[in-house]
Design a protein around this motif. Structure first.
Motif, short mmCIF file in Angstrom:
data_model
loop_
_atom_site.label_atom_id
_atom_site.label_comp_id
_atom_site.label_asym_id
_atom_site.label_seq_id
_atom_site.Cartn_x
_atom_site.Cartn_y
_atom_site.Cartn_z
N MET A 132 0.82 -1.21 0.00
CA MET A 132 0.00 0.00 0.00
C MET A 132 0.85 1.26 0.00
O MET A 132 0.50 2.27 -0.61
N GLY A 133 1.99 1.21 0.73
CA GLY A 133 2.85 2.38 0.82
C GLY A 133 3.35 2.85 -0.53
O GLY A 133 3.30 4.05 -0.85
N ILE A 134 3.83 1.91 -1.35
CA ILE A 134 4.33 2.26 -2.68
C ILE A 134 3.21 2.81 -3.56
O ILE A 134 3.37 3.82 -4.26
N THR A 135 2.04 2.19 -3.48
CA THR A 135 0.88 2.62 -4.28
C THR A 135 0.48 4.05 -3.95
O THR A 135 0.23 4.86 -4.85
N ILE A 136 0.43 4.37 -2.67
CA ILE A 136 -0.02 5.70 -2.27
C ILE A 136 0.95 6.78 -2.72
O ILE A 136 0.55 7.86 -3.18
N PHE A 137 2.26 6.49 -2.66
CA PHE A 137 3.24 7.49 -3.08
C PHE A 137 3.26 7.65 -4.60
O PHE A 137 3.36 8.78 -5.12
N ILE A 138 3.17 6.55 -5.33
CA ILE A 138 3.18 6.63 -6.80
C ILE A 138 1.95 7.38 -7.30
O ILE A 138 2.05 8.27 -8.15
N SER A 139 0.77 7.03 -6.77
CA SER A 139 -0.46 7.70 -7.21
C SER A 139 -0.45 9.18 -6.83
O SER A 139 -0.89 10.03 -7.61
N LYS A 186 -2.64 8.85 8.23
CA LYS A 186 -3.00 7.65 9.01
C LYS A 186 -2.68 6.38 8.24
O LYS A 186 -2.25 5.38 8.82
N LEU A 187 -2.90 6.41 6.93
CA LEU A 187 -2.54 5.25 6.11
C LEU A 187 -1.04 4.99 6.16
O LEU A 187 -0.59 3.84 6.27
N LEU A 188 -0.25 6.08 6.10
CA LEU A 188 1.20 5.94 6.19
C LEU A 188 1.60 5.35 7.54
O LEU A 188 2.47 4.47 7.63
N ALA A 189 0.94 5.82 8.60
CA ALA A 189 1.26 5.33 9.95
C ALA A 189 0.91 3.85 10.08
O ALA A 189 1.66 3.08 10.70
N MET A 190 -0.21 3.43 9.49
CA MET A 190 -0.61 2.02 9.55
C MET A 190 0.38 1.12 8.83
O MET A 190 0.57 -0.04 9.20
N GLU A 191 1.02 1.67 7.81
CA GLU A 191 2.03 0.91 7.06
C GLU A 191 3.42 1.05 7.69
O GLU A 191 4.41 0.56 7.14
N GLN A 192 3.49 1.79 8.82
CA GLN A 192 4.75 2.04 9.55
C GLN A 192 5.79 2.77 8.69
O GLN A 192 6.99 2.65 8.94
N PRO A 202 4.35 13.90 12.34
CA PRO A 202 4.50 12.59 13.01
C PRO A 202 5.76 11.83 12.60
O PRO A 202 6.22 10.96 13.34
N ILE A 203 6.32 12.17 11.44
CA ILE A 203 7.53 11.49 10.97
C ILE A 203 8.77 12.14 11.56
O ILE A 203 9.66 11.46 12.09
N LEU A 204 8.84 13.47 11.49
CA LEU A 204 10.08 14.17 11.81
C LEU A 204 10.21 14.57 13.28
O LEU A 204 11.33 14.64 13.80
N LEU A 205 9.08 14.85 13.95
CA LEU A 205 9.17 15.29 15.35
C LEU A 205 9.83 14.25 16.25
O LEU A 205 10.70 14.61 17.06
N PRO A 206 9.49 12.94 16.14
CA PRO A 206 10.19 11.96 16.99
C PRO A 206 11.70 11.91 16.73
O PRO A 206 12.49 11.70 17.65
N ILE A 207 12.10 12.12 15.47
CA ILE A 207 13.53 12.13 15.14
C ILE A 207 14.19 13.31 15.83
O ILE A 207 15.27 13.20 16.44
N ALA A 208 13.55 14.50 15.73
CA ALA A 208 14.11 15.70 16.34
C ALA A 208 14.25 15.55 17.85
O ALA A 208 15.27 15.92 18.44
#
Length: 421
Positions: free
Chosen positions: A1-8, A290-296, A341-347
């Motif tokens: 799903m992750g690849i599909t969502i980014f390509i589309s 949320k879809l991205l988060a579900m796919e980790q 949600p992606i970058l804040l935990p890294i920071a």
């Protein structure tokens, strides 16, 4: 799903589908192809994401900016700014930047700041012999300060997405916003000196400054009401936005008497269109995220970024480069919802305060307001001056460099953002 969502999503952006629609459609395509989730997921997110009390601040701040632009407030702020810096070399350019800083403190929107100040200052600069491309670039870049100096719509979004205090975000944006304004003024002065743009013949005087401040006292009072009420515990940031609407209306309609009944139709229509656009982006981006988060995917990106280096400076530079690139192609609100949600935990993991990182993120994405192809301030400035986007994109490059330098200073000197907290 992750690849599909980014390509589309990439394909839809290439086809110039609006960002909010692209986010929603790409999420729907991924769900349909994967077949493990109901399509109603996206419909639900579109409604539940906007069902948030803090997000009510967005339409209110947009409406407040429209009212203040039509109510004569921007004219009086320009008069104050001109009394302060109008006599200096390149005085009109400096006046435009200072006015954008003033207006940023009562608006919260970059495009609204460009529209309110640019409609007056760009024609005035051109009339005095300033190059029209430079004039438009000055206002377009200074309009970006509208989302850095509080109140700020992107700060509201970051506060909601990152679960941090919106009031603290507002307080942290004051010095960085002033620094960006000062940096732009330094370059504008340098350019004006080289081009031979003189200041006004009327020298700055305490009596004239005092007179213009007195004439604009109600306009200048608005930021103190908004921020003073928040930090005095009188009202929340959302309630402050509603107060800004009421105060702006009273001042424009009954004190300055420049906001007419006939103006209200366009004020409400323009505000509703802009608010609806933002809220569609919010709903679509929330579902997308949320879809991205579900796919980790956020976790995988974070681990990948941390695996590149364990050096705090290098990691933050990589994040800044990512934000600057994203800002070229994605709306600021969508970028904040998806990337926080992606970058804040890294920071946080490398030792950055969440409030400080929020300011870094917003200043970096503010540069996106003036970077093609999605730089919305460029579109607003171009519509005012008639300068083509191609010509304006070249003229804006020095201002992008200046803002990037200030961004790096803010990034590596945390006290500039955290001194008032």
């Amino acid at each position: 799903m992750g690849i599909t969502i980014f390509i589309s999503f990439a394909i839809l952006l290439i086809l110039t589908v609006p960002i909010g629609i692209s986010l929603g459609l790409s999420a729907m395509i991924a769900i349909l192809i994967d077949g493990t989730m109901p399509i109603e997921f996206i419909m639900k997110e579109l409604t539940t994401a906007a069902n948030s009390f803090p997000l009510l601040a967005i339409p209110f701040f947009i409406l407040a900016g429209e009212i203040m632009g039509k109510g004569g407030i921007s004219k009086r702020l320009i008069a104050v700014a001109e009394s302060l810096v109008g006599s200096v070399t390149g005085g009109l350019a400096l006046t435009a930047i200072v006015t954008c800083m003033f207006f940023a403190a009562i608006s919260g929107s970059g495009p609204a700041t460009v529209a309110a100040v640019g409609s007056i200052m760009i024609p005035a600069m051109v009339k005095k012999g300033y190059d029209i491309k430079f004039s438009t670039a000055v206002v377009a870049s200074a309009g970006s300060i509208g989302v850095i100096i509080p109140p700020s719509i992107p700060m509201v979004m970051y506060g909601v997405s990152g679960s941090v205090s919106i009031g603290d975000m507002f307080m942290a944006g004051i010095i960085p916003g002033i620094l960006v304004g000062l940096g732009l003024m330094v370059y504008a002065y340098y350019y004006a000196k080289k081009a031979g743009y003189k200041g006004s013949t009327e020298k700055a005087s305490l009596s004239n400054i005092g007179k213009q401040i007195w004439n604009a006292k109600w306009s200048l009072l608005i930021p103190f009401i908004i921020l003073g009420g928040i930090y005095g515990g009188v009202f929340t940031p959302t309630e402050a936005a509603a107060v800004a609407v009421a105060v702006g209306f009273v001042i424009g309609a009954f004190v300055y008497r420049e906001l007419k009944l006939k103006d209200l139709t366009s004020v409400f229509v323009d505000s509703a269109l802009m608010s609806a656009t933002i809220l569609i982006i919010v709903g679509s981006a929330t579902g997308f995220g949320k879809l991205l988060a579900m796919e980790q995917i956020p976790l995988k990106i974070a681990n990948g970024l941390l695996s590149l280096s364990d050096n705090k400076i290098i990691i933050m530079l990589l994040i800044i480069v990512l934000l600057l690139i994203v800002g070229c192609f994605m709306d600021t609100i969508a970028a904040i919802i998806i990337l926080t949600p992606i970058l804040l935990p890294i920071a946080i993991q490398v030792g950055y305060d969440p409030i400080h990182f929020g300011i870094i993120m917003i200043v970096a994405l503010a540069v996106g307001f003036i970077t093609p192809p999605v730089g919305v301030n460029l579109f607003v400035g171009s519509s005012i001056s008639g300068v083509s986007l191609e010509a304006l994109s070249k003229a804006i490059i020095p201002f992008i460099i200046v803002m990037t330098i200030i961004l790096l200073i803010i990034t590596f000197i945390p006290v500039l953002s955290l001194v008032f907290l």
